[in-house]
Design a protein around this motif. Sequence first.
Motif, PDB file in Angstrom:
ATOM      1  N   LEU A1035       0.872  -1.175   0.000  1.00  0.00           N
ATOM      2  CA  LEU A1035       0.000   0.000   0.000  1.00  0.00           C
ATOM      3  C   LEU A1035       0.906   1.221   0.000  1.00  0.00           C
ATOM      4  N   PHE A1036       0.488   2.262  -0.715  1.00  0.00           N
ATOM      5  CA  PHE A1036       1.393   3.412  -0.884  1.00  0.00           C
ATOM      6  C   PHE A1036       1.629   4.145   0.446  1.00  0.00           C
ATOM      7  N   PRO A1037       2.916   4.399   0.809  1.00  0.00           N
ATOM      8  CA  PRO A1037       3.185   5.040   2.109  1.00  0.00           C
ATOM      9  C   PRO A1037       2.780   6.526   2.115  1.00  0.00           C
ATOM     10  N   VAL A1038       2.847   7.122   3.300  1.00  0.00           N
ATOM     11  CA  VAL A1038       2.554   8.553   3.441  1.00  0.00           C
ATOM     12  C   VAL A1038       3.788   9.324   2.968  1.00  0.00           C
ATOM     13  N   VAL A1039       3.616  10.144   1.936  1.00  0.00           N
ATOM     14  CA  VAL A1039       4.772  10.808   1.320  1.00  0.00           C
ATOM     15  C   VAL A1039       4.758  12.307   1.619  1.00  0.00           C
ATOM     16  N   ASP A1040       5.947  12.857   1.867  1.00  0.00           N
ATOM     17  CA  ASP A1040       6.112  14.303   1.979  1.00  0.00           C
ATOM     18  C   ASP A1040       5.185  14.904   3.043  1.00  0.00           C
ATOM     19  N   TYR A1041       5.034  14.176   4.161  1.00  0.00           N
ATOM     20  CA  TYR A1041       4.134  14.673   5.207  1.00  0.00           C
ATOM     21  C   TYR A1041       4.961  15.137   6.401  1.00  0.00           C
ATOM     22  N   ASP A1042       5.068  16.437   6.555  1.00  0.00           N
ATOM     23  CA  ASP A1042       5.805  17.000   7.687  1.00  0.00           C
ATOM     24  C   ASP A1042       4.893  18.030   8.352  1.00  0.00           C
ATOM     25  N   PRO A1043       4.220  17.649   9.456  1.00  0.00           N
ATOM     26  CA  PRO A1043       3.239  18.557  10.078  1.00  0.00           C
ATOM     27  C   PRO A1043       3.829  19.931  10.394  1.00  0.00           C
ATOM     28  N   VAL A1044       5.107  19.969  10.780  1.00  0.00           N
ATOM     29  CA  VAL A1044       5.697  21.257  11.167  1.00  0.00           C
ATOM     30  C   VAL A1044       5.735  22.203   9.974  1.00  0.00           C
ATOM     31  N   GLN A1045       6.094  21.670   8.796  1.00  0.00           N
ATOM     32  CA  GLN A1045       6.157  22.522   7.605  1.00  0.00           C
ATOM     33  C   GLN A1045       4.754  23.037   7.243  1.00  0.00           C
ATOM     34  N   LEU A1046       3.747  22.177   7.422  1.00  0.00           N
ATOM     35  CA  LEU A1046       2.374  22.590   7.106  1.00  0.00           C
ATOM     36  C   LEU A1046       1.921  23.686   8.081  1.00  0.00           C
ATOM     37  N   TYR A1047       2.293  23.504   9.353  1.00  0.00           N
ATOM     38  CA  TYR A1047       1.955  24.497  10.384  1.00  0.00           C
ATOM     39  C   TYR A1047       2.650  25.830  10.073  1.00  0.00           C
ATOM     40  N   LEU A1048       3.915  25.745   9.683  1.00  0.00           N
ATOM     41  CA  LEU A1048       4.678  26.965   9.329  1.00  0.00           C
ATOM     42  C   LEU A1048       3.997  27.698   8.178  1.00  0.00           C
ATOM     43  N   GLN A1049       3.537  26.911   7.199  1.00  0.00           N
ATOM     44  CA  GLN A1049       2.874  27.508   6.036  1.00  0.00           C
ATOM     45  C   GLN A1049       1.643  28.292   6.483  1.00  0.00           C
ATOM     46  N   GLU A1050       0.890  27.677   7.386  1.00  0.00           N
ATOM     47  CA  GLU A1050      -0.331  28.350   7.886  1.00  0.00           C
ATOM     48  C   GLU A1050       0.037  29.620   8.661  1.00  0.00           C
ATOM     49  N   LEU A1051       1.082  29.528   9.481  1.00  0.00           N
ATOM     50  CA  LEU A1051       1.504  30.703  10.257  1.00  0.00           C
ATOM     51  C   LEU A1051       1.896  31.843   9.322  1.00  0.00           C
ATOM     52  N   ARG A1052       2.669  31.486   8.283  1.00  0.00           N
ATOM     53  CA  ARG A1052       3.151  32.534   7.367  1.00  0.00           C
ATOM     54  C   ARG A1052       1.996  33.146   6.600  1.00  0.00           C
ATOM     55  N   ASN A1053       1.028  32.303   6.200  1.00  0.00           N
ATOM     56  CA  ASN A1053      -0.124  32.843   5.470  1.00  0.00           C
ATOM     57  C   ASN A1053      -0.914  33.801   6.344  1.00  0.00           C
ATOM     58  N   ALA A1054      -1.047  33.441   7.629  1.00  0.00           N
ATOM     59  CA  ALA A1054      -1.910  34.237   8.498  1.00  0.00           C
ATOM     60  C   ALA A1054      -1.206  35.477   9.049  1.00  0.00           C
ATOM     61  N   PHE A1055       0.085  35.363   9.389  1.00  0.00           N
ATOM     62  CA  PHE A1055       0.741  36.458  10.129  1.00  0.00           C
ATOM     63  C   PHE A1055       1.949  37.041   9.412  1.00  0.00           C
ATOM     64  N   PHE A1061       9.080  33.875  10.682  1.00  0.00           N
ATOM     65  CA  PHE A1061       9.161  32.601  11.401  1.00  0.00           C
ATOM     66  C   PHE A1061      10.414  31.847  10.960  1.00  0.00           C
ATOM     67  N   PHE A1062      11.156  31.317  11.945  1.00  0.00           N
ATOM     68  CA  PHE A1062      12.403  30.610  11.638  1.00  0.00           C
ATOM     69  C   PHE A1062      12.351  29.211  12.242  1.00  0.00           C
ATOM     70  N   TYR A1063      12.890  28.232  11.471  1.00  0.00           N
ATOM     71  CA  TYR A1063      12.794  26.851  11.960  1.00  0.00           C
ATOM     72  C   TYR A1063      13.921  26.019  11.355  1.00  0.00           C
ATOM     73  N   ASP A1064      14.428  25.058  12.137  1.00  0.00           N
ATOM     74  CA  ASP A1064      15.424  24.109  11.626  1.00  0.00           C
ATOM     75  C   ASP A1064      14.670  22.888  11.125  1.00  0.00           C
ATOM     76  N   LYS A1065      14.613  22.734   9.773  1.00  0.00           N
ATOM     77  CA  LYS A1065      13.751  21.670   9.229  1.00  0.00           C
ATOM     78  C   LYS A1065      14.285  20.276   9.547  1.00  0.00           C
ATOM     79  N   HIS A1066      15.554  20.183   9.993  1.00  0.00           N
ATOM     80  CA  HIS A1066      16.111  18.871  10.338  1.00  0.00           C
ATOM     81  C   HIS A1066      15.909  18.583  11.824  1.00  0.00           C
ATOM     82  N   GLY A1067      14.637  18.375  12.190  1.00  0.00           N
ATOM     83  CA  GLY A1067      14.364  17.929  13.553  1.00  0.00           C
ATOM     84  C   GLY A1067      14.375  18.999  14.621  1.00  0.00           C
ATOM     85  N   GLY A1068      14.207  20.277  14.217  1.00  0.00           N
ATOM     86  CA  GLY A1068      14.183  21.330  15.234  1.00  0.00           C
ATOM     87  C   GLY A1068      12.947  21.203  16.126  1.00  0.00           C
ATOM     88  N   GLU A1069      13.100  21.513  17.417  1.00  0.00           N
ATOM     89  CA  GLU A1069      11.956  21.403  18.343  1.00  0.00           C
ATOM     90  C   GLU A1069      11.378  22.775  18.679  1.00  0.00           C
TER      91      GLU A1069
END
Length: 1135
Positions: A1035-1055, A1061-1069
């Motif tokens: 069954l096809f796996p979940v591809v290109d799914y990174d909740p943090v990037q999606l959240y960042l996108q929403e933040l940037r669109n709204a504010f 907004f700054f973030y380390d995409k390699h596992g930043g907390e």
Amino acid sequence: MAGSPEAAEEAEQGPEQGSEPPAGSAVRRGKRAAPAAAAPQPAKLSRAELYRPPTSEELTQLKETEDLFHSSLLRLQIEELLKEVTLKEKKKKKIDSFLHEINNLLSAIPETPETELTDQAWLSEDVKVPFLQVPFSVKGRFRFVPPAELKVVGSYLLGTCVRPEINVDIAVTMPREIFQDKDNLNQRYHRKRALYLSHIAQHLSKEKLFGSVKFAYMNSNHLKPILLLRPQGKDEKIVTVRLHACPDSDLFKPSRFYPSKNNVRTAWFMEQSTPKEGTTEPPTPHYNNSILCDTVMLSHLHFLSNAATDFPGMKDGLALLKVWLNQRQLSKGLGCFSGFLVSMLVAYLLMKRKIVKMMSGYQVLRSTLQFLATTDLSVTGISLAKDADPSLPVLDDFHQAFEVVFVDPSGLVNLCADMTASKYHQVQFEAKRSMEILDDRMVDGFQALLMTPKPMLRTFDHIFHLKHVSKLQGTCKKMQLLNELMDWGGNYVAAALPFVVSLLARGLSQRAQLVAHSLPQIPEWPIDAEPPKHKDVGPLTFGLLFVPEFAASTLEKGPQADHPEALEFRTFWGEKSELRRFQDGSICEAVVWEASTACQKRLIPEQIIRHLLKLHADIPESSICYTGALLESVIRTGKEAGGTGEEAMVSVVCSYDDLSRKLWNLKELPLTVTAVQGVHPALRYTDVFPPIPMKPIYSFHNRSKHFLLPSEEKPCPAYITPLKIICHMEGSGQWPQDKGAIKRIKAAFHLQLAELLRQQHQLVCRPAVTHTDVYKDGYVFRLQVAYHREPLILKEVVTPEGMLKYQDTEESRQLELETLHLPYLTSSLHGLQQQHPVFGSTSRLAKRWISAQLLSDSISEECVDLLVAFLFLHSAPFTPPSSPQVGFLRFLNLLATFDWKNNPLIVNLNTGLTDSDCTEIKNKFVAARSRLPVMFLATPKDQWSSMWTRERPSAQILQRLVLLASESLRALEEQLMDPLSDQDVKMVFRPPLDFYDVLIHLNPNQIPRLLESVDRPVKSVCRGVVKNSSAMNILFPVVDYDPVQLYLQELRNAFDDLALFFYDKHGGEVIAVLWKPLSFQPQPFKVSSMRGRKVTTLNNELVCIPNVEAILEDFEILGEGLVKSVEARTEKWTI
């Protein structure tokens, strides 16, 4: 260092020593960039003056510039540099009056009564003898008599001293009556010299004239203490006067000091009462040389001043050569290539007519570098002695006693006595490299040769330190170096160093083109302190410059087993050597090193060094601190100590190659595939963490019909990156001419490709309108169909008059970037990786650092790849990097020091640009600077638009990058050069967060790439995949799914209008937020612009200001389940 204290000249430094140039250096890029506000106005000339023919002087100057310099710019740069480093007249006057006063003081020092050499009670407590008196007992008597004469010698008189360190050398001639018959033996002369200076120091230290009175070793040679005097008050920095005590030139009989003679008796040195029967005394050439140097000081001065008369170019040439040596850290320490030595070399070339007195400074520089590049003084020495006196020693006698030979005019002194062959080979290598740079029209030779510092860390591929120098005592024992120890007066560092370096050079002969060592340096010390011991030189540093083809080879093949050399090979490699049978049937001795991954193979030199030093030099592994690959830990993949991802990248490329063959050979497609081009960074070896083959665990996910979805109860599934591939379809008259229709045709192709791959190759596919995802070998490839005329059709615009015209639109630009420019860049960089195997890892380190600084969204990956490519294609004055760490250090240096405001960075991929292209790019850049991006990158396919930096970075981000790079570089260099520190290099990958206004802390369970973080979590959660590359029907796996990037996108669109907004995409907390200052200025109240704002009154007017409390609450609501907490750090928003 041999020779007169002109040797002094060694102390001058380049104009831009280290990374920080001194204030006021007029040659710095900055100064040339912006003229001072009060620049002098050009003089008004009458028409007659403007058009009058050039004078003969001007004509010669023009002719000279044409013949001698590449360009008039080079001439101007050199003239400017010379102005910068020569001593000003005003300072000279101050120095002269200071010297005059010293002269008066020295002649007034009282005599002392005669005592035994060992009875030193007459010296006051405040002065310690600047000499290591080991063994202490020695025959002879001493008394102080004021100096017979004082003479200024060295570079100051010749006018060749170079700022910023001005040293003036004074030869203080000790009167004959203080010497006895056998003073040449057992360090008696050296101890008298030290006592003589101690008495002078005791008297001068009471004088108000001096700001400081200190001792130092001349060129860090323990046998030669000197006294340093500096003036009082604000002039202290102007000058250092160095007093050298020396005998009358004819006090000793020269024949006693030939290189083959002995002047240190073994019985005395070993403190035995009677010498052993029948032992012959070994020669002591270094000891003899150190006494002879003192006797020829004045004659050297006369010799050099004769050479410099009527030769203005010599002065300039020497200044340039000294700057060149300083920038390469070759001119200070024991066995350095001092300013005095280079002056003597220029005089030699003048004597041999390789240089004539007509030459300019630049020609002197070139001729000297040419001579150094082509002459190996460790094999064929040179001599300044004119008439061959048959009684004098010949060059062969010197070669037997010393590693490098350059004999002075007296025929007695070897000026290179303390230099190791390795150090000379480094000078020779640098000279060769410099000649190549000067002859290359594509390189700014002036910048590379004279303005760029070359510290060991950025010059050599691998560096290691010998932490505890005292371990070299064991080396002297193991290698039986007693004779050398006697010769060096017990200095075990100087005695053992040449042997250790030649041992390493032999062990690494195939792998390294250069094995270099730092020069042992001992700082000056106060006169009331004990003289420094041999171990006070601190850790010794060694640098290796690799031959990229052989550096990582796992096999060291030796001679055949029955050859006589086999025994020698076995003794050299010890128990590591074993007999092996090779494919051609021969049975040979061989050494095989354990290493499976690319990063372990890069560290084979470390295994060799540790093994050889333990075996032959008795240096334990704990004393060696190898810092060749410390940084690579941040791009390690997975938890187990695997490699740094090179192997993973190769398997991705293999899978991609196989897929592209399958696409080419697909049957039943209406149009054939003409080209398949990868655009994902993994396909050019620069993906920070390359994809790993994955197979999903079904129970972890929710199922849809043919594919899996993330489950709400479970942690976020592992991140599977889609590897994007562009499929170009052949042209045909059937393609529609309408952009909407083309998109539909492409969607049909995506469906058809999925269907055919499923039928003909049993691959699991998931088609979509814009692409098709293919699961193959555990990777997910994203195919995107391209039609070559589509960008052109997107550019069509119909004018109101009904005319058709073409102009760039955002859409057409984006499509061209994806389907034309990105595939070209990927294939070019893929080619670069084949030439330079560490290009990929260097680029990955650079991107990991940028991401760790939370700036990965502010600068494109392609831009970083190009910056790193620049380091490999335009490496002058260095050689292209052969280890990721040195590449990364140079990347930081490039970011921090390149003049982004005034220069384009030209990356000449596939050497597609000529000299004239580069000049044209520079000229157009200057003309259009204000309209161009702040960071301008030009490549052969993109000379004017700098497409990879058009949108980002912004000026503020670039400024921040430059600052972070220079701070990170400073911190890293400190750590890597200090073997006694904890060497936590990850420090520069931990960003400073106090700079931000708000921190949004995230829930680790929902961060799919948590294992990529710099400080890996100790416990990791299951992410619902297993490593597997052989699964077919899934069954096809979940591809290109990174909740943090999606959240960042929403933040940037709204504010977007309120914050960055700054973030380390390699596992930043943490997501860091910075408020935009402009949005916090009160705005007039409008109903339409009330988003995120509240109304308040200011001066009786209604105004809107950001409603920070509500916005922070929104941050939490938007990120429910992902956001752990929101921390407000500053009170900036109170208005």
